[in-house]
Design an enzyme around this catalytic site. Structure first.
Site, PDB file in Angstrom:
ATOM      1  N   GLY A  31      -7.563   1.886  -4.608  1.00 28.64           N
ATOM      2  CA  GLY A  31      -7.706   2.662  -3.378  1.00 28.64           C
ATOM      3  C   GLY A  31      -6.457   3.464  -3.071  1.00 28.64           C
ATOM      4  O   GLY A  31      -6.532   4.583  -2.552  1.00 28.64           O
ATOM      5  N   ASP A  32      -5.290   2.895  -3.381  1.00 32.24           N
ATOM      6  CA  ASP A  32      -4.029   3.600  -3.134  1.00 32.24           C
ATOM      7  C   ASP A  32      -3.880   4.799  -4.063  1.00 32.24           C
ATOM      8  O   ASP A  32      -3.430   5.871  -3.644  1.00 32.24           O
ATOM      9  CB  ASP A  32      -2.847   2.631  -3.310  1.00 32.24           C
ATOM     10  CG  ASP A  32      -2.900   1.482  -2.323  1.00 32.24           C
ATOM     11  OD1 ASP A  32      -3.318   1.709  -1.169  1.00 32.24           O
ATOM     12  OD2 ASP A  32      -2.542   0.350  -2.694  1.00 32.24           O
ATOM     13  N   LYS A  53       0.828  -1.214   0.000  1.00 29.29           N
ATOM     14  CA  LYS A  53       0.000   0.000   0.000  1.00 29.29           C
ATOM     15  C   LYS A  53       0.861   1.262   0.000  1.00 29.29           C
ATOM     16  O   LYS A  53       0.568   2.232  -0.697  1.00 29.29           O
ATOM     17  CB  LYS A  53      -0.948   0.004   1.195  1.00 29.29           C
ATOM     18  CG  LYS A  53      -2.047  -1.060   1.119  1.00 29.29           C
ATOM     19  CD  LYS A  53      -3.087  -0.873   2.206  1.00 29.29           C
ATOM     20  CE  LYS A  53      -3.954   0.328   1.947  1.00 29.29           C
ATOM     21  NZ  LYS A  53      -4.723   0.234   0.703  1.00 29.29           N
ATOM     22  N   GLY A  78     -19.170   5.867  -5.510  1.00 30.87           N
ATOM     23  CA  GLY A  78     -18.428   7.101  -5.346  1.00 30.87           C
ATOM     24  C   GLY A  78     -17.764   7.242  -3.990  1.00 30.87           C
ATOM     25  O   GLY A  78     -17.342   6.263  -3.371  1.00 30.87           O
TER      26      GLY A  78
END
Length: 289
Positions: free
Chosen positions: A230-231, A44, A203
């Site tokens: 997501g990163d 991550k 969203g």
């Protein structure tokens, strides 16, 4: 929005991702054949640093790899993305590894073997007041708390994987970023200063002390790999907010970056400059109004 993107220092994990791509995820005790195996840079922390650099920010990585071939490969990948790796330690422990199974719809199961990620410290690392510091929870909580104490500027925590957080850490966060599951698993976030929550195809939204103050819809996209999306969202949101965009605009830009990332099979996808996404989302907003 400022034309000079701010500096971001990422404190976090650096992993070799070993990915098995298959038609569907196995159930407990089940063996599935016919998968395709691939390896690529991940973790991550490293994913967020690479995304920040590719978006045009000045990105620095603080973390650790092993003194092994995967470790050198991870360092080379970060450098190629434009990340400053001078604060990445090389330790005797093996480089962290993530074992990942991805199905044809992009859903995944992940097991992380931290290796060197569990062995580094913040000793000797300093932050400037004008740089944002971005952490996650794939490294020791003590390291994250020490980073928060050292950071005098904008401090951001991507609270993933979800766990109970010390009150001091939450108080030091200028922004917390989580997905909807993590938001539910960490009740203390309801009282946090500022929290961005992602909802996948629905969203994202921004909350101040538990009150929803902004939201932005997601872009429709064909899913190739959700691992790095997501990163990329985290890096983009930090850069957008620090560049002066308001909450709604910043969320829209981060959603657009995440959409590009989810359509790319890589955990550290190629991305356009942040300004491209600002123009794109501004045009889309104008067309829909």
């Amino acid at each position: 929005m400022s034309t000079q993107l701010p500096a971001v220092t990422v404190v976090g994990s650096i992993n070799l991702d070993m990915i098995a791509t298959t038609d569907r995820l196995p159930t407990a005790g089940e063996t599935i054949g016919g998968a395709v195996l691939s390896e690529q840079p991940g973790g991550k922390g490293a994913n967020q640093a690479a995304a920040a650099a590719r978006l045009g920010g000045s990105a620095r990585m603080v973390g650790a790899v092993g003194k092994d071939a995967p470790g050198q490969r991870m360092l080379d990948a970060l450098a190629a993305a434009g990340v400053d790796t001078s604060d990445v330690a090389q330790l005797s422990e093996p480089t962290g590894t993530a074992l990942i199974v991805v199905d044809r719809g992009g859903e995944n199961q992940i097991v992380v073997c931290p290796g060197a990620n569990a062995g580094f410290s913040m000793e000797g690392v300093e932050f400037r007041a004008d740089e944002a510091v971005l952490c996650q929870l794939e490294v020791g909580l003590d390291v994250v708390l020490e980073a928060a104490r050292k950071a005098s500027g904008f401090f951001v925590l991507n609270a993933a994987p979800a766990m109970d957080l010390p009150a001091e850490l939450l108080e030091r966060c200028d922004l917390v970023i989580v997905n909807e599951t993590e938001y539910e698993l960490i009740p203390a976030l309801a009282d946090a200063k500022l929290v961005a929550v992602t909802y996948g195809k629905d969203g994202s939204a921004m909350f101040e002390r538990g009150r929803r103050v902004a939201e932005a819809p997601a872009a429709a996209v064909t899913v190739a790999n959700t691992i790095g999306a997501g990163d990329a969202f985290c890096a983009a949101l930090v850069l957008a907010l620090r560049s002066g965009l308001d909450y709604t605009q910043a969320l829209a830009v981060a959603n657009a970056v995440g959409a590009d990332a989810v359509g790319d099979p890589s955990s550290q996808p190629d991305l356009a400059q942040l300004g491209h996404y600002v123009e794109r989302t501004t045009a889309a907003s104008g067309a829909s109004s």
